[in-house]
Design a protein around this motif. Structure first.
Motif, mmCIF file in Angstrom:
data_model
loop_
_atom_site.group_PDB
_atom_site.id
_atom_site.type_symbol
_atom_site.label_atom_id
_atom_site.label_comp_id
_atom_site.label_asym_id
_atom_site.label_seq_id
_atom_site.Cartn_x
_atom_site.Cartn_y
_atom_site.Cartn_z
ATOM 1 N N ASP A 107 49.037 40.557 33.350
ATOM 2 C CA ASP A 107 49.263 41.186 32.051
ATOM 3 C C ASP A 107 49.029 42.694 32.145
ATOM 4 O OD1 ASP A 107 49.566 41.163 29.106
ATOM 5 O OD2 ASP A 107 47.462 41.753 29.156
ATOM 6 N N LYS A 108 50.019 43.483 31.714
ATOM 7 C CA LYS A 108 49.931 44.942 31.803
ATOM 8 C C LYS A 108 48.741 45.489 31.021
ATOM 9 C CE LYS A 108 54.621 46.621 32.750
ATOM 10 N NZ LYS A 108 55.728 47.446 32.225
ATOM 11 N N ARG A 109 48.535 44.939 29.834
ATOM 12 C CA ARG A 109 47.446 45.440 28.987
ATOM 13 C C ARG A 109 46.094 45.185 29.650
ATOM 14 N NH1 ARG A 109 47.563 43.680 22.803
ATOM 15 N NH2 ARG A 109 49.507 44.861 23.000
ATOM 16 N N SER A 110 45.929 43.987 30.213
ATOM 17 C CA SER A 110 44.675 43.662 30.907
ATOM 18 C C SER A 110 44.498 44.544 32.132
ATOM 19 C CB SER A 110 44.670 42.189 31.328
ATOM 20 O OG SER A 110 44.753 41.348 30.203
ATOM 21 N N LYS A 168 45.651 47.590 32.685
ATOM 22 C CA LYS A 168 45.255 48.936 32.276
ATOM 23 C C LYS A 168 43.782 48.968 31.863
ATOM 24 C CE LYS A 168 49.819 50.626 30.820
ATOM 25 N NZ LYS A 168 50.671 51.069 29.705
ATOM 26 N N ARG A 169 43.339 47.899 31.202
ATOM 27 C CA ARG A 169 41.932 47.834 30.782
ATOM 28 C C ARG A 169 41.003 47.806 32.002
ATOM 29 N NH1 ARG A 169 42.275 43.626 27.982
ATOM 30 N NH2 ARG A 169 41.220 42.064 29.271
ATOM 31 N N GLN A 188 35.948 51.282 27.073
ATOM 32 C CA GLN A 188 36.295 50.049 27.784
ATOM 33 C C GLN A 188 35.046 49.349 28.315
ATOM 34 O OE1 GLN A 188 39.229 48.721 27.704
ATOM 35 N NE2 GLN A 188 40.144 50.472 26.662
#
Length: 706
Positions: A42-45, A47-48, A119
């Protein structure tokens, strides 16, 4: 998720990165994450995870008082707390105490700067600050890991009596030992300890002279160990009290266990949180060792790797005191396939592996060794073809393996894939293999893939030159010293320097000349032309650098001259002003002398000098008005100067340097040489002049267009 098969992991030697990362982990939980690390789907994960590592790296870099991530895992303690009537050992309570203290420290740290590190702060959402756990444990267990005397009234009473009896036992034993020492019945050691009791070390020939309990003798039989009669009853009572002490400690620890069971959900979260921080901390430590940073993440496919290093090579070279040459690799929609040629052992393969390994690391959530101003993107497939990969078991030759691999590439290739092919087209007849390689190249290109290809084949180099969105590059070679420079230059193909490399390795010149005579004259001529072209490019690059440096020195000299000139003019003005002042004073002195000469001391009447005084007054009034005019002029000059200072400098306006940005077309002020701005760092601009890429001061450039 990034498709990346086992062969790609093997080709890029990702296991070395995993091994380094595992070495930085404290807990087995974090080590398990490392051993099973895969690209994040997952891209969002993703980046996080990257931002979490970046935030902790910033904390470390800024030297903030961040808690040390050291703890012991709580799996056994969590399991026991979930069992009815269970009791944790003392060591289990110490582990929970350590974990609770560390989590409290983390919460305290991020409460002060939660907006700076959002984060990492978000990881604390399932825990809260509390002293209840540590206070309960401290009440029972001391800093040395022992149950406190006052943990219960019963334990206090037992230990008080124990201390009294132990003191009595020691007094009685010391008395007995002195008595038998005087008689000479004891050996040189005098005493021994067994099962926490003191025994007399009696010379065996005297053992019947001393009453008590015989425990045994030395290996030689020369010494017999006897517990004196005087201490036996006291020691027996001590043993009974120690048994009572053990039973009381069991009761105390069971009660403490019951008290901590109410905190089981929080303690469970401690375990999860600390393993996460352990893993992030390991990623940060790896980044510090390799020089890793978080590049800008672009939504558009492509990359701009500035000062990119192969992390394993960099660590190895640092340990051996060697320098590692960084690479600048740019790929976008207009330059999506890079064909690298050049001599063997010149760095082609390591450059290709650098691109692949950094991409794989990034998509696994790891920081990568590049300049922070670099840009990267996320791909959906990463495949490699590196090495011969022969298989005796499957009866595969190098070429058979490569054909099977190429079929896989063609099946998966699209605009979201990154393909890395080392020694493209080798493994078969050069002409036939080269022709098939050219067809494969065209197919990969047609599918819109991104790729880095290393090759010696001339037809592949020519094809890259023909295709609009492909570009040639070469590894530079010093033709004077016949040594590779390990530096990538984009824009033209490179010579393989086959005969030069052979010469380096001691092959006799007569054999090299013989080999040249057997080749097609056109091929030799083409290789020579590439060789000479690279030579010329290196020479021009050197000249350009020297020219830029000379221009900078000339500009510095001009500025220094202007500074000295201004200083001399200022001094000259001061001298002139002083001369003018002196002239005025002389005139004033003469005028005053004339007034003195006219002054009358003798005569009739009270107002002998009335006319003279009127003349003096008029003179003073005129001089005063002149001084006022001078002051007004100076005031007006100052105001005018302030207004001028507010305006932009004439040079900045003339050359429009404030308009210069990335992508701008610019010229060198001195030579009018035209170039394209690639990067701006403060007052330093990276400009491409034809095939040459240089860093130039902003003050030396003029803006042309965007």
């Amino acid at each position: 998720m990034l498709y990346c098969d086992d062969q790609t992991y093997k080709d890029l030697e990702f296991d070395v990165i995993q091994s380094l990362l595992e070495g930085y982990c404290v807990s087995s939980g974090a080590k398990d994450i490392v051993l099973n690390i895969k690209p994040v789907s997952d891209k969002r994960s993703l980046k996080r995870y990257l931002l979490q590592a970046d935030e902790l790296l910033r904390i470390r870099s800024e030297g903030l008082p961040f808690p040390r991530i050291e703890f012991r895992e709580l799996h056994a303690e969590i399991r026991l707390l979930g069992i009815k009537n269970s009791s944790l050992p003392v060591d289990g309570f110490l582990k929970i105490f350590q974990a609770s203290t560390l989590v409290n420290d983390l919460i305290y740290f991020f409460n002060k700067c939660e907006e700076d590190y959002p984060q990492l702060n978000s990881l604390l959402s399932n825990v809260y600050y509390t002293k209840d756990i540590t206070a309960a444990i401290e009440r029972i267990i001391d800093t040395k890991g022992k149950v406190r005397d006052d943990a219960s009234p019963e334990l206090y009473s037992i230990r008080t009596e124990l201390k009294s009896l132990e003191k009595q036992s020691n007094i009685a034993f010391d008395r007995e030992m002195k008595k038998w020492v005087r008689k000479g019945y004891l050996s040189d050691t005098r005493e021994a300890f067994f099962d926490e009791r003191r025994y007399l070390a009696v010379i065996s020939s005297y053992k019947r002279q001393i009453g008590g309990h015989i425990s045994g003798s030395s290996k030689s039989g020369g010494v017999t160990y006897i517990e004196p009669e005087a201490t036996i009853p006291i020691n027996n009572e001590i043993d009974r009290l120690k048994d009572d002490e053990r039973n009381e400690i069991i009761i105390i620890l069971r009660k403490l266990t019951e008290e901590l069971k109410s905190h089981l959900p929080l303690i469970t979260e401690y375990q999860k949180l600390l393993v996460k921080f352990d893993f992030i901390n390991a990623k940060t430590r790896l980044a510090i060792e390799t020089g890793g940073f978080l590049p800008a993440i672009s939504e558009a496919q492509g990359m701009d790797l500035i000062d990119a290093y192969h992390p394993v090579l960099r660590i190895s070279n640092q340990r051996n005191g060697k320098k590692t040459v960084p690479q600048h690799i740019t790929m976008d929609a207009s330059k999506r396939i890079l064909v690298i040629s050049g001599p063997n052992a010149g760095g082609k393969s390591i450059t290709l592996k650098t691109v692949g390994l950094l991409q794989l690391m990034l998509q696994c959530g790891l920081l990568v060794p590049v300049n922070p101003n670099s840009k990267m993107c996320f791909f959906k497939a990463l495949l490699t073809d590196i090495g011969d990969n022969q298989s005796i078991e499957n009866e595969l030759s190098t070429y058979s393996y490569r054909l099977k691999r190429m079929k896989q590439f063609l099946d998966l290739a699209n605009k979201n894939s990154l393909l890395l092919l080392d020694e493209f087209g080798t493994g078969s007849d050069p002409d036939l293999g080269g022709a098939l390689a050219e067809v494969f190249f065209e197919q990969i290109y047609a599918k819109g893939s991104f790729g880095v290809i290393t090759t010696h084949y001339g037809n592949i180099k020519l094809k890259a030159d023909e295709l609009a969105n492909a570009v040639n590059g070469c590894m530079l070679f010093d033709t004077d010293t016949l040594s590779p420079l390990f530096k990538l230059s984009v824009g033209q193909p490179g010579s393989s320097f086959t005969f030069e490399v052979a010469q380096i390795n001691g092959i006799p010149m007569e054999l090299i000349r013989d080999a040249k005579s057997r080749l097609d004259g056109k091929k030799v001529k083409m290789d020579r032309l590439l060789n000479e072209l690279q030579k010329e490019k290196s020479y021009l690059s050197k000249l350009n650098k020297e020219h830029i440096k000379a221009q900078q020195l000339a500009e510095e000299a001009r500025i220094e001259f202007e500074r000295y000139k201004a200083g001399y003019e200022d001094k000259l003005k001061q001298l002139r002003d002083r001369a003018g002042e002196s002239g005025k004073l002389i005139i004033l002195g003469k005028k005053m002398q004339s007034f003195i000469d006219k002054f009358k001391t003798r005569g009739k009447g009270k107002n002998l000098n009335a006319d003279l005084l009127d003349e003096v007054k008029k003179y003073i009034t005129v001089e005063k008005s002149k001084l006022e005019e001078i002051k007004n002029e100076e005031r007006l000059k100052k105001e005018s100067k302030k207004k001028k200072n507010k305006k932009p400098s004439q040079i900045t306006v003339q050359y429009n340097q404030d308009k210069i940005k990335v992508g701008s077309s610019v010229k060198l002020i001195a030579t009018k040489q035209k170039g394209l701005v690639e990067e701006i760092e403060g007052k330093e601009v990276t400009v491409t002049f034809g095939f040459v890429r240089m860093k130039v001061g902003l003050n030396l450039l003029m803006w042309v267009s965007d």
